[in-house]
Design an enzyme around this catalytic site. Structure first.
Site, short mmCIF file in Angstrom:
data_model
loop_
_atom_site.label_atom_id
_atom_site.label_comp_id
_atom_site.label_asym_id
_atom_site.label_seq_id
_atom_site.Cartn_x
_atom_site.Cartn_y
_atom_site.Cartn_z
CD GLU A 348 40.08 37.95 50.99
OE1 GLU A 348 39.11 37.18 51.08
OE2 GLU A 348 40.50 38.37 49.89
CE1 TYR A 436 37.24 39.69 44.18
CE2 TYR A 436 36.81 38.66 42.05
CZ TYR A 436 37.29 38.58 43.35
OH TYR A 436 37.80 37.40 43.81
#
EC number: 3.4.11.-
Length: 667
Positions: A348, A436
């Site tokens: 993140e 991803y």
């Protein structure tokens, strides 16, 4: 065609929320038939003023005309109403005209929002909410009769309230929180759920700065820098203010409110969570936040957002983390008591550059956000843990997840491409590991092709060039080719010419598999081989010195056996290594997949119990799919029992996984 005089006499248009296609009611002409002013309306035309010559929008998941108007600043004046479970108040959008008076309307995205009034530059405006179409919602059309000169900014003020159909918000009762003392709410706007909070240009191709003025009886967290000096006590409520001076897309708008306490975990960081969880959360994160930040800054360039904080949410949060600026929203599954799952924070944090600062222009190019972030995450962790072996070890785990995702879809499925067509597609339906990990492998392949030293020079160039902007895959390609066209890289000309850009962007299935450094994984594979023998006797010492991620790689290898473990072996596995009692949700979930494949019925209730404790879709969706195969009755019973526990996004996806969408929607 209605002239200017009639328009000036009409005071404002008001939404009737009970109407499927909201009606415009003119207070100065109440006898006029519904939608009279819109009877000759066509998209791109208002009172005969064409916008046909403008460049087309490039995001299929917005109905807004952001080619004609772009939001530059947003002010959210909202009250959090826990009794009614809604947000109410006003939002002011400052939009810059992209044409020279060619566009006579502003079109915004909305979804299940009650709009009470709209003003244009402080004066009541004509407006209408059009009929809903899936998956993009109900566009709000606002008249701008005179248009605006190119570069001119107009202000649109919208009075609104969210509804019980809002897909961005989850409301928890006190009983659903750990301390049982107060309710809790949080938002999740990615991918296209900001439009269910307020009408906006809900596309990652538009970025806006923000002022948050949020009233609540409980502590508020938002995706901006807190302005504590301007917090106002309003009796039973407080006004909390935040500012976001770095322009962000709508999906990064975030709010949360409840009994929230905070503690420092670094020079620029604090952790926020429920009072009961604060001590454990602080222990899990302190000591690592500064390391993560410093490592990331060395790879890219200095952090531009000021603070980096983490809000650890209740268990129903549907993701591992959400990269909301200033305050990452994180799953409580990272608080495992062993510091084994805080890789999520490195991920993140990496989004502070890839995704938040430099953003994919639409969800069709989502890999630009997530593939780059996986790459940066692994670079960060490798620099902290000491070498490329850790980078490759993480990549090995990612390859396993990618294989599973592509197997689930099928090799030829559209959603296994890097660049996915989203026309008529809800981005949530296309969400998977593919952008991803397949995105990571493309970025990593470029790194290996040109060499780490050269690629490290490209990284800050790329993020510097596209800071505060959005781009598509082909603009990324152009940027890469532009950088490496410099004379000092002439020796790479043939290598760069060999890149199959179209194949990488549009081929389905797995990408080419690289040669991994398996030094940290070999011991995991060796133990897995021993489990192929039914005579093997396990011992806790087998894994005593391992990291949690090594145990996970071992479990993944066992899960891949052509012949599943016997029931007896599965039970011995769980007991010897303490997996069924583990506080680490990653390990517990992986073990339960092995148990279900072994048809170990004694584990099924444990699966159901875990599904009632964790709302993270990474675990919830695969576990429900597995349980559905071995005990559909228990799967359905478990889902119905926990339906309100899950976030609306998670709930909708599990309904589809279990094939109960139609039944649920018709009930």
């Amino acid at each position: 065609m209605w002239g200017r005089g009639f328009l000036q006499r009409a005071r404002f248009a008001q939404l009737s929320p009970s109407s499927s296609s909201s009606r415009s009611l003119l207070s100065a002409a109440s006898a006029a038939p519904p939608n009279l002013l819109y009877s000759h309306y066509q998209r791109g035309r208002w009172f005969g003023c064409s916008t046909a010559n403008m460049a087309p929008v490039r995001d299929p998941n917005t109905l807004s005309n952001y080619d004609a108007w772009r939001t530059r600043h947003t002010t959210a004046n909202l009250k959090i109403d826990f009794t009614a479970k809604c947000l109410r108040g006003s939002v002011i959008l400052e939009l810059e005209s992209q044409t020279d008076k060619a566009s006579k309307e502003i079109v915004l995205d909305s979804s299940y929002v009650t709009v009470n009034s709209i003003k244009l530059n402080s004066a009541p405006s004509l407006w209408e909410t059009k009929a809903r179409t899936e998956p993009n919602g109900s566009p709000v059309h606002i008249a701008v009769p005179e248009g605006a000169a190119k570069g001119e900014v107009v202000k649109v003020e919208i009075e609104l309230a969210t509804t019980d159909k809002c897909t961005a918000l989850q409301w928890l009762t006190p009983a659903q929180t750990s301390d049982k003392a107060a309710p809790f709410m949080f938002s999740q706007c990615q991918a296209i759920h900001a439009r269910s909070l307020f009408p906006c240009q809900d596309t990652p191709d538009v970025k806006s700065t923000y002022d948050f003025n949020i009233t609540s009886p409980y502590v508020v967290v938002a995706s901006g820098v807190p302005v504590p000096d301007e917090t106002k006590d309003l009796g039973e409520e407080k006004l909390y203010k935040f500012q976001q001076k770095v322009p962000i897309p709508s999906y990064l708008f975030a709010l949360s409110s409840g009994e929230i306490a905070s503690a420092p975990v670094g020079k620029r960081s604090c952790v926020c969570t429920g009072p009961n969880e604060l001590k454990a959360s602080q222990w899990e994160l302190e000591g690592d936040m500064d390391k993560f930040l410093e490592a990331a800054e060395k790879i890219v360039f200095p952090y531009r957002w000021g603070e980096y904080n983490v809000l650890v949410l209740p268990p129903s949060f549907p993701y591992g983390g959400m990269e909301n600026p200033i305050f990452t929203f994180a799953t409580p599954t990272i608080i495992s008591g062993d510091k084994q799952n805080i890789d999520v924070i490195a991920h993140e944090l990496a989004h502070s550059w890839s995704g938040n600062l430099v953003t994919s222009c639409s969800w069709e190019h989502f890999w630009l956000n997530e593939g780059w972030t996986m790459y940066l995450e692994r670079r960060i962790l490798a620099s902290i843990h000491g070498g490329d072996a850790h980078f490759d070890f993480s990549a090995i785990r990612g390859w396993k997840a990618l294989e599973e995702a592509i197997k689930e879809y099928g090799e030829d499925h559209e959603f296994t491409k890097l660049c996915i067509s989203h026309k008529g597609i809800d981005p949530d339906d296309a969400f998977s590991t593919v952008p991803y990990e397949k995105g990571f492998h493309f970025v990593w392949s470029l790194d290996r092709l040109v060499g780490r030293e050269n690629f490290d020079k490209f990284i800050p160039y790329y993020f510097g060039k596209w800071s505060n902007k959005s781009l598509d895959s082909y603009e990324f390609k152009d940027t890469f080719l532009e950088f490496f066209s410099a004379p000092e890289y002439s020796d790479l000309k043939d290598k760069i010419a060999s890149i199959d850009w179209e194949g990488r962007f549009h081929s389905t299935g797995l990408p080419p598999k690289p040669e991994f450094d398996t030094s940290l994984a070999d011991v995991c594979y060796e133990l897995a081989e021993k489990w192929k023998s039914k005579d093997f006797t396990p011992s806790p010492s087998d894994v005593a010195s391992w990291t949690g991620n090594q145990v996970l790689v071992f479990l993944n290898a066992v899960q891949d056996f052509e012949e599943p473990l016997t029931v007896e072996q599965s039970q011995a596995l769980g007991k010897a290594y303490g997996l069924s009692e583990s506080k680490n949700a990653e390990l517990k979930a992986a073990y339960y997949h092995i148990a279900m494949r072994s048809k170990d019925a004694s584990a099924y209730q444990g699966v159901a119990d875990l599904l009632g404790e964790v709302g993270r879709m990474k675990f919830v969706r695969p576990l429900f799919r597995g349980l559905n195969k071995v005990d559909r009755e228990l799967a359905l019973k478990t889902f119905e029992k926990n339906r309100e526990f899950y976030h609306p996004i998670c709930r909708q996806m599990v309904e589809k996984d279990l094939g109960v969408s139609e039944a649920a929607n018709s009930s």
